[in-house]
Scaffold this motif. Sequence first.
Motif, PDB file in Angstrom:
ATOM      1  N   PHE A   1       0.825  -1.207   0.000  1.00  0.00           N
ATOM      2  CA  PHE A   1       0.000   0.000   0.000  1.00  0.00           C
ATOM      3  C   PHE A   1       0.861   1.260   0.000  1.00  0.00           C
ATOM      4  CE2 PHE A   1      -2.393   3.348   2.211  1.00  0.00           C
ATOM      5  CZ  PHE A   1      -3.546   3.392   1.437  1.00  0.00           C
ATOM      6  N   ILE A   2       1.941   1.252   0.765  1.00  0.00           N
ATOM      7  CA  ILE A   2       2.726   2.479   0.932  1.00  0.00           C
ATOM      8  C   ILE A   2       3.712   2.719  -0.195  1.00  0.00           C
ATOM      9  CG2 ILE A   2       4.668   1.496   2.235  1.00  0.00           C
ATOM     10  CD1 ILE A   2       4.602   3.965   4.012  1.00  0.00           C
ATOM     11  N   LEU A   3       4.151   1.668  -0.887  1.00  0.00           N
ATOM     12  CA  LEU A   3       5.209   1.819  -1.891  1.00  0.00           C
ATOM     13  C   LEU A   3       4.905   2.870  -2.961  1.00  0.00           C
ATOM     14  CD1 LEU A   3       6.589  -1.803  -2.436  1.00  0.00           C
ATOM     15  CD2 LEU A   3       7.809   0.188  -1.520  1.00  0.00           C
ATOM     16  N   PRO A   4       3.695   2.907  -3.540  1.00  0.00           N
ATOM     17  CA  PRO A   4       3.444   3.943  -4.567  1.00  0.00           C
ATOM     18  C   PRO A   4       3.590   5.367  -4.022  1.00  0.00           C
ATOM     19  CG  PRO A   4       1.759   2.240  -4.632  1.00  0.00           C
ATOM     20  CD  PRO A   4       2.541   2.003  -3.390  1.00  0.00           C
ATOM     21  N   PHE A   5       3.185   5.579  -2.769  1.00  0.00           N
ATOM     22  CA  PHE A   5       3.290   6.912  -2.171  1.00  0.00           C
ATOM     23  C   PHE A   5       4.744   7.254  -1.835  1.00  0.00           C
ATOM     24  CE2 PHE A   5      -0.923   5.242  -1.082  1.00  0.00           C
ATOM     25  CZ  PHE A   5      -1.749   6.265  -1.532  1.00  0.00           C
ATOM     26  N   ALA A   6       5.507   6.226  -1.467  1.00  0.00           N
ATOM     27  CA  ALA A   6       6.880   6.460  -1.022  1.00  0.00           C
ATOM     28  C   ALA A   6       7.892   6.460  -2.161  1.00  0.00           C
ATOM     29  CB  ALA A   6       7.270   5.381   0.002  1.00  0.00           C
TER      30      ALA A   6
ATOM     31  N   PHE B   1      11.560   5.926   5.157  1.00  0.00           N
ATOM     32  CA  PHE B   1      11.771   5.126   6.361  1.00  0.00           C
ATOM     33  C   PHE B   1      10.656   4.094   6.527  1.00  0.00           C
ATOM     34  CE2 PHE B   1      10.752   4.518  10.889  1.00  0.00           C
ATOM     35  CZ  PHE B   1      11.912   3.900  11.315  1.00  0.00           C
ATOM     36  N   MET B   2       9.409   4.545   6.393  1.00  0.00           N
ATOM     37  CA  MET B   2       8.280   3.640   6.571  1.00  0.00           C
ATOM     38  C   MET B   2       8.284   2.533   5.530  1.00  0.00           C
ATOM     39  SD  MET B   2       5.331   6.453   7.519  1.00  0.00           S
ATOM     40  CE  MET B   2       3.998   5.320   7.142  1.00  0.00           C
ATOM     41  N   ALA B   3       8.572   2.872   4.268  1.00  0.00           N
ATOM     42  CA  ALA B   3       8.537   1.872   3.198  1.00  0.00           C
ATOM     43  C   ALA B   3       9.573   0.774   3.427  1.00  0.00           C
ATOM     44  CB  ALA B   3       8.762   2.542   1.846  1.00  0.00           C
ATOM     45  N   VAL B   4      10.804   1.161   3.777  1.00  0.00           N
ATOM     46  CA  VAL B   4      11.851   0.159   3.984  1.00  0.00           C
ATOM     47  C   VAL B   4      11.606  -0.615   5.277  1.00  0.00           C
ATOM     48  CG1 VAL B   4      14.333  -0.260   4.168  1.00  0.00           C
ATOM     49  CG2 VAL B   4      13.493   1.596   2.720  1.00  0.00           C
ATOM     50  N   ALA B   5      11.178   0.094   6.324  1.00  0.00           N
ATOM     51  CA  ALA B   5      10.881  -0.583   7.589  1.00  0.00           C
ATOM     52  C   ALA B   5       9.717  -1.558   7.420  1.00  0.00           C
ATOM     53  CB  ALA B   5      10.558   0.446   8.669  1.00  0.00           C
TER      54      ALA B   5
ATOM     55  N   ILE C   1      -8.012  -5.115   6.121  1.00  0.00           N
ATOM     56  CA  ILE C   1      -7.900  -3.828   5.417  1.00  0.00           C
ATOM     57  C   ILE C   1      -7.623  -2.708   6.421  1.00  0.00           C
ATOM     58  CG2 ILE C   1      -9.183  -2.119   4.078  1.00  0.00           C
ATOM     59  CD1 ILE C   1     -10.626  -4.518   2.739  1.00  0.00           C
ATOM     60  N   TYR C   2      -8.308  -2.761   7.558  1.00  0.00           N
ATOM     61  CA  TYR C   2      -8.110  -1.721   8.573  1.00  0.00           C
ATOM     62  C   TYR C   2      -6.665  -1.701   9.070  1.00  0.00           C
ATOM     63  CZ  TYR C   2      -8.284   0.847  12.928  1.00  0.00           C
ATOM     64  OH  TYR C   2      -8.018   1.738  13.925  1.00  0.00           O
ATOM     65  N   VAL C   3      -6.138  -2.874   9.511  1.00  0.00           N
ATOM     66  CA  VAL C   3      -4.795  -2.884  10.106  1.00  0.00           C
ATOM     67  C   VAL C   3      -3.707  -2.631   9.057  1.00  0.00           C
ATOM     68  CG1 VAL C   3      -5.484  -4.358  12.023  1.00  0.00           C
ATOM     69  CG2 VAL C   3      -4.557  -5.417   9.948  1.00  0.00           C
TER      70      VAL C   3
ATOM     71  N   SER D   1      -1.219   1.237  10.372  1.00  0.00           N
ATOM     72  CA  SER D   1       0.087   1.061   9.742  1.00  0.00           C
ATOM     73  C   SER D   1       0.581   2.336   9.080  1.00  0.00           C
ATOM     74  CB  SER D   1       0.030  -0.064   8.698  1.00  0.00           C
ATOM     75  OG  SER D   1      -0.241  -1.302   9.306  1.00  0.00           O
ATOM     76  N   MET D   2      -0.268   2.976   8.270  1.00  0.00           N
ATOM     77  CA  MET D   2       0.189   4.137   7.511  1.00  0.00           C
ATOM     78  C   MET D   2      -0.415   5.446   7.999  1.00  0.00           C
ATOM     79  SD  MET D   2       0.163   4.861   3.420  1.00  0.00           S
ATOM     80  CE  MET D   2       0.636   6.462   2.771  1.00  0.00           C
ATOM     81  N   PHE D   3      -1.739   5.530   8.079  1.00  0.00           N
ATOM     82  CA  PHE D   3      -2.379   6.800   8.382  1.00  0.00           C
ATOM     83  C   PHE D   3      -1.956   7.346   9.748  1.00  0.00           C
ATOM     84  CE2 PHE D   3      -6.310   6.311   5.396  1.00  0.00           C
ATOM     85  CZ  PHE D   3      -5.454   6.381   4.303  1.00  0.00           C
ATOM     86  N   SER D   4      -1.856   6.470  10.759  1.00  0.00           N
ATOM     87  CA  SER D   4      -1.430   6.933  12.079  1.00  0.00           C
ATOM     88  C   SER D   4      -0.009   7.480  12.039  1.00  0.00           C
ATOM     89  CB  SER D   4      -1.517   5.792  13.103  1.00  0.00           C
ATOM     90  OG  SER D   4      -2.846   5.550  13.481  1.00  0.00           O
ATOM     91  N   GLN D   5       0.866   6.770  11.328  1.00  0.00           N
ATOM     92  CA  GLN D   5       2.264   7.199  11.249  1.00  0.00           C
ATOM     93  C   GLN D   5       2.373   8.570  10.575  1.00  0.00           C
ATOM     94  OE1 GLN D   5       4.765   5.566  12.583  1.00  0.00           O
ATOM     95  NE2 GLN D   5       3.979   3.507  12.898  1.00  0.00           N
TER      96      GLN D   5
END
Length: 314
Positions: free
Chosen positions: A61-66, A198-202, A239-241, A246-250
């Motif tokens: 989910f995060i890779l396209p944004f990162a 950081f988030m994507a690699v972590a 989907i929630y977790v 995972s992403m929105f809170s960070q």
Amino acid sequence: MTKPQTHENRGISARLLDQPYLLLILAPLFWGGNVVAAKLVVGEIDPFLLLAARCVGATLFILPFAWPYLKADWPVIRRTWPQLMAFGFVGYALFNVLLYLGLSTTSGVNAAIVQASLPMLILLANFVVFRARAKVLQIVGVIIAISGVMLTATHGNLGRILTLDINVGDGFVILACLAYTAYTLALRFRPDVHMMSFMAVAFSGAAISGVIMLQLFGDGVGQFATIPSMSATVWIVLIYVMIFPSMFSQVAYARAVDLVGPNRAAPSHNLIPVFGAIGSVLILGERLELYHYLAAAIIIGGIVLAEWAARRRR
């Protein structure tokens, strides 16, 4: 001719990211919801499969944004990727798998209240490991807060500590808090990359760790094939977790820190157990026992005392 209002052409998400105190409510709300979501599917999905699916899904989910930030930070990432992935293993994979295992045998309310000890554990660890200066009243506050955690873990009977009669689930949640404390302390050594990089690699490190743990301690990676046939509740939880805690809170918390600074943002972590406990009562139908109220009061008292001591003028 009047000057055009610049905010009129801004999107809702952009305006949202300029509201620090709303962000400092949303971040702990989503993190607290992680406890409720995981408890909701106990018995329906293996904790190791829940972890692996969450970490793999969050990474995808995060890779396209990162991606733009990853390209810009690539020289640093190439040198420090093992360290960055280790953050993901400890802070995301290990913390969450211990939490999910704990929720198999303890209540969501208990797990939420035990997590209230995190600010105090971090303060104590900073004092022990880095010799960070701490006042006597801060240490007293830490001890008081941790005693509240132990009251929760022994279900209101501190005498059970003498016989090591502590609920296994609560023990796992305490270990999860210790893992997150270690992660938080290690953040001072975080490589200088953008938060999204950081988030994507972590997350990638957490995903690899989650798959390995599923193979070694769960029912094997073949369990991924069973997810499509699982209930709608499991899918909603997955989907929630994957997305919210995972992403929105960070992102919300990182943005709030940018706007108001870490000192003013840090107390918002105390809302995580509040939202977790409220969600456990409203959604899971759990009951608040007398020892929950007493433990919560003790923990809050310890936090307030430590915070007051830290703010006092010398």
